[in-house]
Design a protein around this motif. Sequence first.
Motif, PDB file in Angstrom:
ATOM      1  N   GLN A   1       0.993  -1.345   0.138  1.00 22.76           N
ATOM      2  CA  GLN A   1      -0.098  -0.045   0.148  1.00 22.76           C
ATOM      3  C   GLN A   1       1.030   1.312   0.061  1.00 22.76           C
ATOM      4  OE1 GLN A   1      -2.986  -0.052   3.108  1.00 22.76           O
ATOM      5  NE2 GLN A   1      -3.585  -2.206   2.701  1.00 22.76           N
ATOM      6  N   PRO A   2       0.759   2.295  -1.108  1.00 22.74           N
ATOM      7  CA  PRO A   2       1.392   3.206  -0.989  1.00 22.74           C
ATOM      8  C   PRO A   2       1.126   4.151   0.216  1.00 22.74           C
ATOM      9  CG  PRO A   2      -0.148   3.573  -2.580  1.00 22.74           C
ATOM     10  CD  PRO A   2      -0.232   2.204  -1.967  1.00 22.74           C
ATOM     11  N   VAL A   3       2.085   4.740   1.058  1.00 26.00           N
ATOM     12  CA  VAL A   3       1.707   5.512   2.187  1.00 26.00           C
ATOM     13  C   VAL A   3       2.898   6.406   2.184  1.00 26.00           C
ATOM     14  CG1 VAL A   3       0.641   3.632   3.698  1.00 26.00           C
ATOM     15  CG2 VAL A   3       3.222   4.032   3.566  1.00 26.00           C
ATOM     16  N   CYS A   4       2.596   7.742   3.091  1.00 28.25           N
ATOM     17  CA  CYS A   4       3.737   8.606   3.417  1.00 28.25           C
ATOM     18  C   CYS A   4       3.744   8.748   5.120  1.00 28.25           C
ATOM     19  CB  CYS A   4       3.048   9.944   2.939  1.00 28.25           C
ATOM     20  SG  CYS A   4       2.686   9.959   1.110  1.00 28.25           S
ATOM     21  N   TRP A   5       5.046   9.182   5.437  1.00 29.98           N
ATOM     22  CA  TRP A   5       4.977   9.473   6.751  1.00 29.98           C
ATOM     23  C   TRP A   5       5.924  10.874   6.996  1.00 29.98           C
ATOM     24  CZ3 TRP A   5       7.965   5.435   4.779  1.00 29.98           C
ATOM     25  CH2 TRP A   5       9.399   5.617   4.773  1.00 29.98           C
ATOM     26  N   GLN A   6       5.559  11.678   7.985  1.00 37.15           N
ATOM     27  CA  GLN A   6       6.099  12.819   8.391  1.00 37.15           C
ATOM     28  C   GLN A   6       5.878  13.259   9.610  1.00 37.15           C
ATOM     29  OE1 GLN A   6       4.031  16.667   7.111  1.00 37.15           O
ATOM     30  NE2 GLN A   6       6.102  17.165   6.050  1.00 37.15           N
ATOM     31  N   ASP A   7       7.213  13.651  10.268  1.00 38.02           N
ATOM     32  CA  ASP A   7       6.941  13.858  11.716  1.00 38.02           C
ATOM     33  C   ASP A   7       6.503  12.492  12.627  1.00 38.02           C
ATOM     34  OD1 ASP A   7       6.109  17.438  11.052  1.00 38.02           O
ATOM     35  OD2 ASP A   7       7.966  16.435  11.167  1.00 38.02           O
ATOM     36  N   GLY A   8       6.831  11.438  12.191  1.00 37.53           N
ATOM     37  CA  GLY A   8       6.410  10.324  12.916  1.00 37.53           C
ATOM     38  C   GLY A   8       5.004   9.973  12.836  1.00 37.53           C
ATOM     39  N   ARG A   9       4.291  10.595  11.797  1.00 33.90           N
ATOM     40  CA  ARG A   9       2.857   9.874  11.742  1.00 33.90           C
ATOM     41  C   ARG A   9       2.713   9.592  10.256  1.00 33.90           C
ATOM     42  NH1 ARG A   9      -0.652  15.509  12.341  1.00 33.90           N
ATOM     43  NH2 ARG A   9      -2.230  13.914  11.785  1.00 33.90           N
ATOM     44  N   VAL A  10       2.238   8.567  10.058  1.00 37.15           N
ATOM     45  CA  VAL A  10       1.744   7.800   8.791  1.00 37.15           C
ATOM     46  C   VAL A  10       0.531   8.130   8.237  1.00 37.15           C
ATOM     47  CG1 VAL A  10       1.511   5.330   7.630  1.00 37.15           C
ATOM     48  CG2 VAL A  10       3.124   5.707   9.600  1.00 37.15           C
ATOM     49  N   PHE A  11       0.599   8.460   7.041  1.00 35.72           N
ATOM     50  CA  PHE A  11      -0.688   8.912   6.004  1.00 35.72           C
ATOM     51  C   PHE A  11      -0.927   7.985   4.986  1.00 35.72           C
ATOM     52  CE2 PHE A  11      -1.132  12.681   8.279  1.00 35.72           C
ATOM     53  CZ  PHE A  11       0.134  13.145   8.660  1.00 35.72           C
ATOM     54  N   ALA A  12      -2.198   7.510   4.594  1.00 38.28           N
ATOM     55  CA  ALA A  12      -2.611   6.629   3.378  1.00 38.28           C
ATOM     56  C   ALA A  12      -2.514   7.484   2.129  1.00 38.28           C
ATOM     57  CB  ALA A  12      -3.803   6.270   3.862  1.00 38.28           C
ATOM     58  N   ASP A  13      -2.560   6.869   1.307  1.00 39.70           N
ATOM     59  CA  ASP A  13      -2.491   7.319  -0.112  1.00 39.70           C
ATOM     60  C   ASP A  13      -3.555   8.282  -0.351  1.00 39.70           C
ATOM     61  OD1 ASP A  13      -2.646   6.504  -3.567  1.00 39.70           O
ATOM     62  OD2 ASP A  13      -1.526   7.934  -2.582  1.00 39.70           O
ATOM     63  N   ASN A  14      -3.367   9.551  -0.886  1.00 43.29           N
ATOM     64  CA  ASN A  14      -4.450  10.572  -1.163  1.00 43.29           C
ATOM     65  C   ASN A  14      -4.894  11.049   0.114  1.00 43.29           C
ATOM     66  OD1 ASN A  14      -4.415  10.178  -3.861  1.00 43.29           O
ATOM     67  ND2 ASN A  14      -6.001   8.542  -3.808  1.00 43.29           N
ATOM     68  N   GLU A  15      -4.278  11.050   1.231  1.00 44.89           N
ATOM     69  CA  GLU A  15      -4.990  11.345   2.561  1.00 44.89           C
ATOM     70  C   GLU A  15      -4.319  12.793   2.603  1.00 44.89           C
ATOM     71  OE1 GLU A  15      -3.774   9.344   5.936  1.00 44.89           O
ATOM     72  OE2 GLU A  15      -4.932  10.578   7.238  1.00 44.89           O
ATOM     73  N   SER A  16      -4.857  13.556   3.063  1.00 42.01           N
ATOM     74  CA  SER A  16      -4.509  15.312   3.123  1.00 42.01           C
ATOM     75  C   SER A  16      -4.308  15.690   4.728  1.00 42.01           C
ATOM     76  CB  SER A  16      -5.189  15.955   2.388  1.00 42.01           C
ATOM     77  OG  SER A  16      -6.599  16.057   2.858  1.00 42.01           O
ATOM     78  N   TRP A  17      -3.512  16.761   5.039  1.00 41.90           N
ATOM     79  CA  TRP A  17      -3.453  17.267   6.366  1.00 41.90           C
ATOM     80  C   TRP A  17      -2.839  18.586   6.184  1.00 41.90           C
ATOM     81  CZ3 TRP A  17      -0.319  13.583   3.806  1.00 41.90           C
ATOM     82  CH2 TRP A  17       1.049  13.945   3.992  1.00 41.90           C
ATOM     83  N   ILE A  18      -3.057  19.024   7.518  1.00 38.04           N
ATOM     84  CA  ILE A  18      -2.461  20.468   7.564  1.00 38.04           C
ATOM     85  C   ILE A  18      -1.204  20.463   8.367  1.00 38.04           C
ATOM     86  CG2 ILE A  18      -3.225  22.828   8.404  1.00 38.04           C
ATOM     87  CD1 ILE A  18      -4.810  21.970   5.959  1.00 38.04           C
ATOM     88  N   VAL A  19       0.096  20.962   7.773  1.00 38.55           N
ATOM     89  CA  VAL A  19       1.194  21.207   8.528  1.00 38.55           C
ATOM     90  C   VAL A  19       1.215  22.311   9.220  1.00 38.55           C
ATOM     91  CG1 VAL A  19       3.668  21.244   8.184  1.00 38.55           C
ATOM     92  CG2 VAL A  19       2.564  20.026   6.570  1.00 38.55           C
ATOM     93  N   ASP A  20       0.822  23.439   8.713  1.00 40.63           N
ATOM     94  CA  ASP A  20       0.623  24.676   9.688  1.00 40.63           C
ATOM     95  C   ASP A  20      -0.609  25.250   9.207  1.00 40.63           C
ATOM     96  OD1 ASP A  20       3.579  25.951   8.211  1.00 40.63           O
ATOM     97  OD2 ASP A  20       1.450  26.121   7.521  1.00 40.63           O
ATOM     98  N   SER A  21      -1.010  26.501   9.598  1.00 40.22           N
ATOM     99  CA  SER A  21      -2.190  27.047   9.435  1.00 40.22           C
ATOM    100  C   SER A  21      -2.361  27.396   7.863  1.00 40.22           C
ATOM    101  CB  SER A  21      -2.363  28.202  10.311  1.00 40.22           C
ATOM    102  OG  SER A  21      -1.280  29.340   9.943  1.00 40.22           O
TER     103      SER A  21
END
Length: 727
Positions: free
Chosen positions: A335-355
């Motif tokens: 499964q394609p995943v991403c990780w940033q700052d110790g967190r795992v995100f699924a493919d096509n999942e979006s998140w806010i890094v800062d405001s």
Amino acid sequence: SLIITTFCLFIGVMLKRRGLLWLAVLTTLWVSSNAQDGDKEEETTFDLLQVSNINRKTIGAKVFRGPDPTMPAYRFIRFDHIPPCKPEKLKKILKLIRQNEGFILSATLRQDRQSRGTILALEGPGISERQFEIISNGRANTLDLIYWVDGFQNVISLEDVDLADSQWKNLTVQITGENYNLYVGCDLIDSFILEEPFYEQLKAESSRLYVAKGSTRENHFRGLLQNIQLIFDTSIEDVLRKKGCQRSQSTEVNTINESTEILHLSPAVTTEYVGEKPEKAEFCDRSCEELGSMFTELTGLRIVVNNLVDNLQKVSEENQIMWELIGPNKTLKNQPVCWQDGRVFADNESWIVDSCTKCICQDSKIVCNQITCPAVSCADPAFVEGECCPVCSHSDDSEEGWSPWSDWTKCSVTCGSGTQMRGRSCDVTRSACTGPHIQTRMCSFKKCDHRIRQDGGWSHWSPWSSCSVTCGVGNITRIRLCNSPVPQMGGKNCVGNGRETEKCEKVPCPVNGQWGPWSPWSACTVTCGGGIRERSRLCNSPEPQYGGKPCVGDTKQHDMCNKKDCPIDGCLSNPCFPGAECNSYPDGSWSCGACPAGYLGNGTLSVSDVCFKVNQVHRCVNTNPGFHCLPCPPRYKGSQPYGVGLEVAKTEKQVCEPENPCKDKTHSCHKSAECIYLGHFSDPMYKCECRTGYAGDGRICGEDSDLDGWPNNNLVCAANATYHCVK
């Protein structure tokens, strides 16, 4: 109370000019009320070493002398024993930080070269959690402000600060409002515009404020600290003025805006500290061109190194994530995943890094974009906490009666974040025109470069070097560097020499003795037959001085002279009978006269070789009756026969042999010396020399274990012959 009331009235007069007289009245009433209650004046300056109860008795704190002789300087070697700030003081400090929208940190430090160390940190509420910290990163040559908001770490670095160079530095850090500025001495080194007021979220509950203590062992401060203070209710200009700095121009000229290139702050006094100095100054032996090339290359590496240092702190967490991905218990297989700052995100999942930044995971790659804000339809939009874009407080906007919007104005800044505005007009004859007549939106450009143009300045002279010689006259040298400050942004280089040399004089060098010329030969001891002559020399070209070695060799030299035979006088050997006249002739022959009365004969001896001859002249003495021979001449030995009659004279002949003391064992040499025969006519006839392993004048010899030509113990030798007897 009178002083406080007078001060408040002064504030009222000043505020009245701005239409805020009511605020002055309220301030006067509030201060008077507090003065009547007898409350003490609120503290505005906190000595962090004092409020942390750090003193000479603190375990692991070593006391040294710093630039301020009235206050101790500390070096910490046991960071686990550093006490935190007192809780009641911490509450006051955080309260003042929120009231003043930040703080001013003043410190005097000498940081070890190329080290990374925490100056100030607020830890908690958890054991391993931190709210903010100020770190001097000597490896990257930056001063880092690190703070955490909503679990995310933010790092802001001021560059080219030159703090970790083992030199005393007096720094002032201003974190107030949007400003993050660093002053070293009286110079503004670098500045940054803060995008969010992190200090508003600082908590005192279960928190601890530390000096010099880092989050990890590598981040502990290595060096000396003195006079660490947090300052409130005081402008940065007043803080610098108290340190001896003064403005060189008016306040309006020094106002910082987009057109400002240089902030003119000149010291009223020279910011030179007298205190502990490095034990040994080290100076680079590279040229300016080489150093410039090196710094150019290192500039590109600084960002990479900073990222590597920050990423190392996350290695453990990322290793755990990778183990879950590729380990035996794979939870996200294929499964394609991403990780940033110790967190795992699924493919096509979006998140806010800062405001204002939104990221999305696309085929295991993180794609981040800045949020674009739509235009708002109000003159005074509001910013909601956690939201990037401004919003209007109402939504009942109608376009009826309004003219078209004008073009957006130019951005209010040329770098960093600013605003743009546009307007429209209302035809009141047609409509009431509900809604704003001005719209505002955010605009941003590249990061501002807050560096200033500055000319180079000479550093202090280094200590004088040691003398280039250990004796005699040599040179001493000292140098200085063009790094206080280093010329930048087209600034001029230093004028003058970077090296000075002077003469130095040590004790005189030892001078070894050298022989002078030989004197003329003396007169020969005899005029014929072989004699002795001598000559001498002095050890005075030059004389031994200042511990130099004396001359090696003899002061006198002997030689044989007048070796030709002496003229022969036949009568000198008394060839005639006593009483008979002897006649000598030039050819060496002789004749005897008539015998004396009572004797018969030709007046000569009957046996001519009965006695020893010297120069063909015998030494026989006729007696009446009989004969006797004279003693052997000097330097000869033999018998002295005598008798009566021819038979005795023929049988008892005198034999004289040359003396040889070395052969006859009649010399006076020491038992450990060798007798050397010089010749029959030499004076002396022999000399004595000590054998190998002994030293002396030959008459007296002592053991010479180290074979240096002098005996182990001093000997008592004859006068004027002490060279080989006494060292």
